[in-house]
Motif scaffolding. Structure first.
Motif, PDB file in Angstrom:
ATOM      1  N   GLN A  81      39.629  25.081  47.197  1.00 52.91           N
ATOM      2  CA  GLN A  81      40.900  24.794  46.550  1.00 52.91           C
ATOM      3  C   GLN A  81      41.125  23.295  46.454  1.00 52.91           C
ATOM      4  OE1 GLN A  81      44.105  26.826  48.614  1.00 52.91           O
ATOM      5  NE2 GLN A  81      44.192  28.337  46.990  1.00 52.91           N
ATOM      6  N   LYS A  82      41.835  22.910  45.419  1.00 55.87           N
ATOM      7  CA  LYS A  82      42.246  21.519  45.249  1.00 55.87           C
ATOM      8  C   LYS A  82      43.154  21.154  46.420  1.00 55.87           C
ATOM      9  CE  LYS A  82      44.534  18.594  41.887  1.00 55.87           C
ATOM     10  NZ  LYS A  82      45.219  18.554  40.599  1.00 55.87           N
ATOM     11  N   PRO A  83      42.973  19.980  47.015  1.00 57.30           N
ATOM     12  CA  PRO A  83      43.772  19.626  48.189  1.00 57.30           C
ATOM     13  C   PRO A  83      45.247  19.426  47.854  1.00 57.30           C
ATOM     14  CG  PRO A  83      42.459  17.753  47.491  1.00 57.30           C
ATOM     15  CD  PRO A  83      42.036  18.914  46.645  1.00 57.30           C
ATOM     16  N   ALA A  84      46.071  20.278  48.414  1.00 56.59           N
ATOM     17  CA  ALA A  84      47.513  20.179  48.203  1.00 56.59           C
ATOM     18  C   ALA A  84      48.161  19.390  49.329  1.00 56.59           C
ATOM     19  CB  ALA A  84      48.124  21.577  48.120  1.00 56.59           C
ATOM     20  N   SER A  85      47.584  19.473  50.537  1.00 55.41           N
ATOM     21  CA  SER A  85      48.207  18.821  51.691  1.00 55.41           C
ATOM     22  C   SER A  85      47.183  18.599  52.795  1.00 55.41           C
ATOM     23  CB  SER A  85      49.353  19.680  52.217  1.00 55.41           C
ATOM     24  OG  SER A  85      48.881  20.942  52.619  1.00 55.41           O
ATOM     25  N   ILE A  86      47.612  17.825  53.789  1.00 55.62           N
ATOM     26  CA  ILE A  86      46.874  17.744  55.032  1.00 55.62           C
ATOM     27  C   ILE A  86      47.685  18.534  56.044  1.00 55.62           C
ATOM     28  CG2 ILE A  86      45.867  15.486  54.546  1.00 55.62           C
ATOM     29  CD1 ILE A  86      47.817  14.618  56.982  1.00 55.62           C
ATOM     30  N   VAL A  87      47.008  19.036  57.046  1.00 51.44           N
ATOM     31  CA  VAL A  87      47.667  19.858  58.064  1.00 51.44           C
ATOM     32  C   VAL A  87      47.289  19.309  59.436  1.00 51.44           C
ATOM     33  CG1 VAL A  87      47.810  22.166  59.069  1.00 51.44           C
ATOM     34  CG2 VAL A  87      47.627  21.902  56.585  1.00 51.44           C
ATOM     35  N   PHE A  88      48.299  19.115  60.260  1.00 53.15           N
ATOM     36  CA  PHE A  88      48.094  18.670  61.625  1.00 53.15           C
ATOM     37  C   PHE A  88      48.403  19.843  62.527  1.00 53.15           C
ATOM     38  CE2 PHE A  88      49.558  16.681  65.574  1.00 53.15           C
ATOM     39  CZ  PHE A  88      48.437  15.935  65.874  1.00 53.15           C
ATOM     40  N   LEU A  89      47.454  20.245  63.358  1.00 56.32           N
ATOM     41  CA  LEU A  89      47.628  21.384  64.252  1.00 56.32           C
ATOM     42  C   LEU A  89      48.362  20.936  65.512  1.00 56.32           C
ATOM     43  CD1 LEU A  89      46.959  24.401  64.579  1.00 56.32           C
ATOM     44  CD2 LEU A  89      44.794  23.710  65.598  1.00 56.32           C
ATOM     45  N   LEU A  90      49.584  21.426  65.695  1.00 55.48           N
ATOM     46  CA  LEU A  90      50.405  21.059  66.850  1.00 55.48           C
ATOM     47  C   LEU A  90      50.151  21.971  68.041  1.00 55.48           C
ATOM     48  CD1 LEU A  90      53.798  20.426  65.050  1.00 55.48           C
ATOM     49  CD2 LEU A  90      52.275  18.705  66.023  1.00 55.48           C
ATOM     50  N   GLU A  91      50.112  23.268  67.804  1.00 55.99           N
ATOM     51  CA  GLU A  91      49.885  24.250  68.870  1.00 55.99           C
ATOM     52  C   GLU A  91      49.036  25.382  68.339  1.00 55.99           C
ATOM     53  OE1 GLU A  91      53.584  25.612  70.522  1.00 55.99           O
ATOM     54  OE2 GLU A  91      53.857  23.777  71.643  1.00 55.99           O
ATOM     55  N   GLY A  92      48.255  26.000  69.215  1.00 51.33           N
ATOM     56  CA  GLY A  92      47.420  27.128  68.837  1.00 51.33           C
ATOM     57  C   GLY A  92      46.018  26.675  68.449  1.00 51.33           C
ATOM     58  N   LYS A  93      45.283  27.581  67.821  1.00 54.80           N
ATOM     59  CA  LYS A  93      43.930  27.301  67.361  1.00 54.80           C
ATOM     60  C   LYS A  93      43.780  27.808  65.943  1.00 54.80           C
ATOM     61  CE  LYS A  93      41.253  27.190  71.596  1.00 54.80           C
ATOM     62  NZ  LYS A  93      40.632  25.878  71.495  1.00 54.80           N
ATOM     63  N   ALA A  94      42.929  27.130  65.186  1.00 54.38           N
ATOM     64  CA  ALA A  94      42.621  27.564  63.824  1.00 54.38           C
ATOM     65  C   ALA A  94      41.127  27.823  63.733  1.00 54.38           C
ATOM     66  CB  ALA A  94      43.038  26.508  62.817  1.00 54.38           C
ATOM     67  N   LYS A  95      40.768  28.954  63.144  1.00 55.03           N
ATOM     68  CA  LYS A  95      39.354  29.286  62.935  1.00 55.03           C
ATOM     69  C   LYS A  95      38.885  28.591  61.659  1.00 55.03           C
ATOM     70  CE  LYS A  95      38.280  33.472  61.686  1.00 55.03           C
ATOM     71  NZ  LYS A  95      37.956  34.903  61.666  1.00 55.03           N
ATOM     72  N   LEU A  96      37.762  27.880  61.752  1.00 53.13           N
ATOM     73  CA  LEU A  96      37.197  27.148  60.620  1.00 53.13           C
ATOM     74  C   LEU A  96      35.954  27.877  60.135  1.00 53.13           C
ATOM     75  CD1 LEU A  96      37.419  23.571  62.200  1.00 53.13           C
ATOM     76  CD2 LEU A  96      39.154  24.782  60.839  1.00 53.13           C
ATOM     77  N   SER A  97      35.879  28.110  58.835  1.00 47.78           N
ATOM     78  CA  SER A  97      34.732  28.840  58.293  1.00 47.78           C
ATOM     79  C   SER A  97      34.397  28.324  56.897  1.00 47.78           C
ATOM     80  CB  SER A  97      35.030  30.342  58.241  1.00 47.78           C
ATOM     81  OG  SER A  97      36.139  30.602  57.394  1.00 47.78           O
ATOM     82  N   LEU A  98      33.202  28.707  56.434  1.00 50.30           N
ATOM     83  CA  LEU A  98      32.786  28.390  55.070  1.00 50.30           C
ATOM     84  C   LEU A  98      31.855  29.475  54.578  1.00 50.30           C
ATOM     85  CD1 LEU A  98      29.667  27.181  55.481  1.00 50.30           C
ATOM     86  CD2 LEU A  98      30.935  25.134  56.055  1.00 50.30           C
ATOM     87  N   ASN A  99      31.644  29.482  53.266  1.00 49.21           N
ATOM     88  CA  ASN A  99      30.746  30.465  52.667  1.00 49.21           C
ATOM     89  C   ASN A  99      29.323  29.926  52.693  1.00 49.21           C
ATOM     90  OD1 ASN A  99      32.530  32.547  51.921  1.00 49.21           O
ATOM     91  ND2 ASN A  99      33.244  31.315  50.207  1.00 49.21           N
ATOM     92  N   SER A 100      28.377  30.779  53.097  1.00 48.98           N
ATOM     93  CA  SER A 100      26.970  30.397  53.087  1.00 48.98           C
ATOM     94  C   SER A 100      26.427  30.562  51.668  1.00 48.98           C
ATOM     95  CB  SER A 100      26.173  31.259  54.064  1.00 48.98           C
ATOM     96  OG  SER A 100      26.118  32.589  53.610  1.00 48.98           O
ATOM     97  N   ILE A 101      25.218  30.094  51.457  1.00 49.23           N
ATOM     98  CA  ILE A 101      24.584  30.202  50.141  1.00 49.23           C
ATOM     99  C   ILE A 101      24.466  31.655  49.704  1.00 49.23           C
ATOM    100  CG2 ILE A 101      22.409  29.797  48.891  1.00 49.23           C
ATOM    101  CD1 ILE A 101      22.074  27.263  50.582  1.00 49.23           C
ATOM    102  N   ASP A 102      24.203  32.559  50.672  1.00 50.94           N
ATOM    103  CA  ASP A 102      24.057  33.978  50.329  1.00 50.94           C
ATOM    104  C   ASP A 102      25.399  34.727  50.330  1.00 50.94           C
ATOM    105  OD1 ASP A 102      24.496  34.075  53.033  1.00 50.94           O
ATOM    106  OD2 ASP A 102      22.672  35.174  53.530  1.00 50.94           O
ATOM    107  N   GLY A 103      26.509  33.990  50.413  1.00 50.75           N
ATOM    108  CA  GLY A 103      27.826  34.612  50.277  1.00 50.75           C
ATOM    109  C   GLY A 103      28.469  35.102  51.569  1.00 50.75           C
ATOM    110  N   ARG A 104      27.799  34.921  52.677  1.00 53.43           N
ATOM    111  CA  ARG A 104      28.393  35.346  53.950  1.00 53.43           C
ATOM    112  C   ARG A 104      29.353  34.289  54.466  1.00 53.43           C
ATOM    113  NH1 ARG A 104      23.485  37.340  57.610  1.00 53.43           N
ATOM    114  NH2 ARG A 104      22.165  36.420  56.034  1.00 53.43           N
ATOM    115  N   ARG A 105      30.362  34.749  55.169  1.00 57.15           N
ATOM    116  CA  ARG A 105      31.351  33.858  55.779  1.00 57.15           C
ATOM    117  C   ARG A 105      30.819  33.424  57.133  1.00 57.15           C
ATOM    118  NH1 ARG A 105      34.176  31.143  53.559  1.00 57.15           N
ATOM    119  NH2 ARG A 105      36.307  30.696  53.794  1.00 57.15           N
TER     120      ARG A 105
END
Length: 159
Positions: A81-105
């Motif tokens: 997605q086109k960058p709409a904002s930056i996000v600062f994580l104050l509390e909790g955890k965020a899972k970071l992922s990306l799509n592989s070449i073969d389409g798997r997350r």
């Protein structure tokens, strides 16, 4: 899809207070000072980006950003997605992922409090390179891309 809801009256759970010498230096009365957002135990001070920032610059950032509560599994950023904002994580955890070449997350890691998500994309204008979703309930502070760029121009101490 789950969405974040605004929590403008959120106060940091870890407490924290601004040192009296810093308050007298600022010589201002501001709600942020009363909420404990500037103390050394503030969730903002956990992040490298904010650690050395002056109290004045941090007040500026907090006053133009919006704090939100994200339920678990809520989408924070979407890869491509086109960058709409930056996000600062104050509390909790965020899972970071990306799509592989073969389409798997692929889960590539987890963001912790103090980390900024979408910074490279916000500065460069290129699409987000990762997807970030709330792993459990998270508190975030977000700032629209242009507001962030304006902040960086106003606050050279932050750049």
């Amino acid at each position: 899809a789950k969405v974040a809801r605004s929590e403008n009256d959120f106060k940091p759970s870890r407490g924290g207070s601004l040192a009296s010498s810093a308050i007298s230096q600022l010589n201002v009365s501001h709600p942020i000072l009363e909420e404990g957002w500037l103390g050394t135990r503030s969730p903002y001070r956990e992040g490298e980006f904010f650690r050395q920032m002056s109290d004045e610059a941090l007040i500026d950032f907090i006053s133009v950003s919006e704090r939100s509560l994200c339920p678990g599994a809520a989408l924070i950023l979407r890869e491509g997605q086109k960058p709409a904002s930056i996000v600062f994580l104050l509390e909790g955890k965020a899972k970071l992922s990306l799509n592989s070449i073969d389409g798997r997350r692929l889960v590539i890691g987890f963001a912790s409090p103090g980390e900024i998500l979408g910074l490279t994309s916000a500065v460069s204008g290129y699409p987000y390179e990762i997807t970030a979703e709330a792993h459990f309930q998270c508190m975030i502070s977000s700032l629209p891309r242009q507001s962030f760029l304006d902040f960086m121009l106003r606050s050279p101490v932050a750049s």
